[in-house]
Design a protein around this motif. Sequence first.
Motif, mmCIF file in Angstrom:
data_model
loop_
_atom_site.group_PDB
_atom_site.id
_atom_site.type_symbol
_atom_site.label_atom_id
_atom_site.label_comp_id
_atom_site.label_asym_id
_atom_site.label_seq_id
_atom_site.Cartn_x
_atom_site.Cartn_y
_atom_site.Cartn_z
ATOM 1 N N MET A 128 0.825 -1.210 0.000
ATOM 2 C CA MET A 128 0.000 0.000 0.000
ATOM 3 C C MET A 128 0.863 1.265 0.000
ATOM 4 S SD MET A 128 -3.007 1.097 -0.393
ATOM 5 C CE MET A 128 -4.016 -0.336 -0.133
ATOM 6 N N ALA A 129 1.993 1.234 0.682
ATOM 7 C CA ALA A 129 2.901 2.390 0.668
ATOM 8 C C ALA A 129 3.311 2.721 -0.767
ATOM 9 C CB ALA A 129 4.138 2.113 1.531
ATOM 10 N N GLU A 130 3.634 1.693 -1.530
ATOM 11 C CA GLU A 130 4.032 1.893 -2.934
ATOM 12 C C GLU A 130 2.874 2.470 -3.754
ATOM 13 O OE1 GLU A 130 6.940 1.084 -4.681
ATOM 14 O OE2 GLU A 130 8.051 0.292 -2.986
ATOM 15 N N LEU A 131 1.682 1.926 -3.560
ATOM 16 C CA LEU A 131 0.525 2.388 -4.330
ATOM 17 C C LEU A 131 0.178 3.838 -3.993
ATOM 18 C CD1 LEU A 131 -1.859 -0.712 -4.043
ATOM 19 C CD2 LEU A 131 -0.152 -0.221 -5.804
ATOM 20 N N VAL A 132 0.152 4.143 -2.695
ATOM 21 C CA VAL A 132 -0.201 5.492 -2.248
ATOM 22 C C VAL A 132 0.812 6.505 -2.766
ATOM 23 C CG1 VAL A 132 -0.369 6.958 -0.184
ATOM 24 C CG2 VAL A 132 -1.529 4.749 -0.243
ATOM 25 N N GLU A 133 2.091 6.179 -2.654
ATOM 26 C CA GLU A 133 3.126 7.109 -3.125
ATOM 27 C C GLU A 133 3.045 7.286 -4.634
ATOM 28 O OE1 GLU A 133 6.413 9.193 -4.405
ATOM 29 O OE2 GLU A 133 6.120 7.105 -5.012
#
Length: 192
Positions: A128-133
């Motif tokens: 999710m960190a990758e997607l959000v960023e």
Amino acid sequence: MCSIPTIEQLRDAAEARDPERCQFLLKTLFLDMEFYPALGVAVERAQDFVETFERYYPDGGFARQILTQMVNTGTAPPRLPPEAQRDFEQPGAANFMKALSDLAHALQPGPLPPRIGYLVSATVNAIMAELVEHYYGQRLDAWQIVRGAPDTARAREIAYAFWLDEDVALLDIDHWLSVAEGLEVYFQRQLR
């Protein structure tokens, strides 16, 4: 151990973008693994975000140090350092810190099922960190709305657009397929 069909189910759930099913299947697979290889899957996902985190937070070297400690010694501090206890405002950073915290919890003594639950949560939050960023890093105004007033109609509309974005969808599927591929390699080796 008949995990290969479960990996195929994980791939299907990834393609369908069914997050609850992905998490359930990942937990099932992690429970069929030795602990440290499962930890490796979650740590690898978190490591993918370290450079982005350090770009946002040049004083955030503690994250890399903790991940390195996990990889090298299979241990983690019982608590994250004080510098990890602040509000991380940049897109994806809070998810990354949650992943790091979950990894640290997973390495504390205790019964295996809750520790595996932490590994699943760490994997999910790292993805999710990758997607959000990826999405909000290019839409900082939208990020401020979602972050500042998440219960408003506008924030929900933005969050919905995020989840349905074609690039986000492809990246989400890609990350979960990568997890499935790594798990397949592990289980294939176990069959030899």
